[in-house]
Design an enzyme around this catalytic site. Structure first.
Site, PDB file in Angstrom:
ATOM      1  N   LYS A   1      -3.871   1.906   4.253  1.00 39.41           N
ATOM      2  CA  LYS A   1      -2.871   0.838   4.201  1.00 39.41           C
ATOM      3  C   LYS A   1      -3.452  -0.358   4.960  1.00 39.41           C
ATOM      4  CE  LYS A   1       1.653   1.389   4.506  1.00 39.41           C
ATOM      5  NZ  LYS A   1       2.342   1.151   3.238  1.00 39.41           N
TER       6      LYS A   1
HETATM    7  N1  PPE Z   1       2.190   2.621  -2.513  1.00 38.21           N
HETATM    8  C1  PPE Z   1       2.063   1.508  -1.749  1.00 38.21           C
HETATM    9  C2  PPE Z   1       1.120   0.465  -2.184  1.00 38.21           C
HETATM   10  C3  PPE Z   1       2.801   1.394  -0.570  1.00 38.21           C
HETATM   11  O1  PPE Z   1       2.653   0.315   0.180  1.00 38.21           O
HETATM   12  C4  PPE Z   1       3.707   2.408  -0.208  1.00 38.21           C
HETATM   13  C5  PPE Z   1       4.523   2.277   1.052  1.00 38.21           C
HETATM   14  C6  PPE Z   1       3.818   3.543  -1.040  1.00 38.21           C
HETATM   15  C7  PPE Z   1       3.043   3.612  -2.182  1.00 38.21           C
HETATM   16  C8  PPE Z   1       4.706   4.700  -0.691  1.00 38.21           C
HETATM   17  O2  PPE Z   1       4.203   5.408   0.428  1.00 38.21           O
HETATM   18  P1  PPE Z   1       5.171   6.211   1.419  1.00 38.21           P
HETATM   19  O3  PPE Z   1       5.932   5.182   2.175  1.00 38.21           O
HETATM   20  O4  PPE Z   1       4.247   6.982   2.258  1.00 38.21           O
HETATM   21  O5  PPE Z   1       6.029   7.057   0.579  1.00 38.21           O
HETATM   22  N2  PPE Z   1       4.943   0.968   1.326  1.00 38.21           N
HETATM   23  C9  PPE Z   1       5.433   0.623   2.653  1.00 38.21           C
HETATM   24  C10 PPE Z   1       5.456  -0.876   2.855  1.00 38.21           C
HETATM   25  C11 PPE Z   1       6.512  -1.613   2.134  1.00 38.21           C
HETATM   26  C12 PPE Z   1       6.633  -3.040   2.575  1.00 38.21           C
HETATM   27  O6  PPE Z   1       7.172  -3.805   1.808  1.00 38.21           O
HETATM   28  O7  PPE Z   1       6.221  -3.404   3.673  1.00 38.21           O
HETATM   29  C13 PPE Z   1       6.774   1.267   2.947  1.00 38.21           C
HETATM   30  O8  PPE Z   1       7.461   1.726   2.035  1.00 38.21           O
HETATM   31  O9  PPE Z   1       7.117   1.326   4.121  1.00 38.21           O
END
Ligand code: PPE
Length: 304
Positions: free
Chosen positions: A157
């Site tokens: 990330k």
């Molecule tokens: N893909 C991406 C690109 C992503 O950023 C997230 C989380 C996910 C999938 C889902 O991952 P998980 O949260 O582990 O289930 N995105 C984070 C950031 C969002 C934001 O706008 O800032 C979040 O959901 O916290």
């Protein structure tokens, strides 16, 4: 955003308004930092952070990919997350740890750069709206491509990765949709700007493999929930037209939780309402995060 009292910075509780950085902070210029998004929920036994260990581990993995030497252990990061919820008297909140290259050195090389860590927390309601959670959202396949794995590592990330997500998200919003679906460099569905994606076809659950999508922790949880209900979950590539003709579709993420998709590129999914399987997974997820499912209590890390 709703301000809270303190932000944890390099081991100290700093008043919210004083939690600032120098304008020549490395990550501010080059997008080199890494971050996490974690949620804490109220349960009958007190506030609990959802899958804290997995998030702290992923933060350190992201830092490892970006060759950042984090001056805190996983346990210290976990305890900072618990502490920030406690010190701010929050029952439910979003927690945002950030590891960044700080002030003191410019230029692309990060060798010798100072690594700083902060953890903030604030109340953050449903990311794609209450109505979205209940009735589903309208999404658009983006004209922006998801990162090729040799352009930006997608297991990390990394702050800079999200410029791509913001381009896609803003394009979707400006075109009257609520979220963007991103295709990978080969043209297959990858993920959304900040969520993973699932479809349901003939009672089978399908989600793209994490080859070029983030290894979502909500995704992993939903796969477990789906299997516990006896569904087959396939992790395989699919195309936008497979998505168009899916029976149900939904996205998963910490911020977005489980949000049904009711329309893609102006094509109705199912009958245009959240489908029965999506609703079942969604309600199980909401029960699990609020400590109402004994078998998923293992996912909760109590603050006190
Ligand atoms: N893909 C991406 C690109 C992503 O950023 C997230 C989380 C996910 C999938 C889902 O991952 P998980 O949260 O582990 O289930 N995105 C984070 C950031 C969002 C934001 O706008 O800032 C979040 O959901 O916290």
């Amino acid at each position: 955003m709703e301000e809270t009292k303190f932000i944890w910075m390099n081991g100290k509780m700093v008043p919210w308004k004083e939690a600032t950085v120098h304008v020549l902070t490395h990550t501010l210029h080059y997008g080199t930092g890494v971050f996490e998004g974690i949620r804490c929920y109220d349960t009958k036994d007190g506030s609990a952070i959802f899958r804290l260990k997995e998030h702290a581990k992923r933060l350190l993995d992201s830092a490892h990919i970006m060759q950042m030497k984090v001056p805190f252990t996983q346990e210290q990061i976990e305890s900072a997350c618990r502490q920030i919820v406690k010190e701010n008297n929050l029952k439910e909140c979003y927690i945002r740890p950030l590891v960044y290259f700080g002030y003191g050195q410019m230029g692309l090389a990060t060798k010798g750069c100072k690594v700083d860590v902060s953890v903030a927390a604030w109340p953050w309601g449903s990311y794609l709206g209450e109505d979205g959670i209940k009735n589903g959202i309208r999404v658009k396949v983006s004209s922006f491509t998801r990162h090729h794995v040799n352009v930006m590592p997608t297991k990390s990330k990394t702050v800079g990765n999200y410029a791509n997500s913001t381009l896609a998200k803003m394009e979707a919003l400006n075109s009257g949709y609520e979220e963007a679906i991103m295709l990978d460099a080969q043209g297959y569905i990858s993920e959304c700007s900040g969520e993973n994606i699932f479809i349901v076809r003939d009672n089978e659950i399908i989600t793209p493999p994490t080859t070029n999508a983030l290894e979502g922790i909500t995704r992993k949880s939903i796969i477990e929930v789906a299997k516990s209900f006896g569904y087959t979950v396939k992790e395989e590539l699919f195309t936008r037209d497979q998505l168009y003709i899916s029976d149900e579709a939904f996205l998963t993420g910490t911020a977005a939780e489980v949000t049904p998709i009711r329309e893609v590129d102006n094509r109705t999914i199912g009958n245009g309402m959240p489908g029965p399987i999506t609703k079942k997974f969604q309600s199980t997820y909401f029960d699990a995060i609020h400590g109402k499912v004994p078998e998923y209590k293992k996912w909760l890390d109590f603050v006190k």
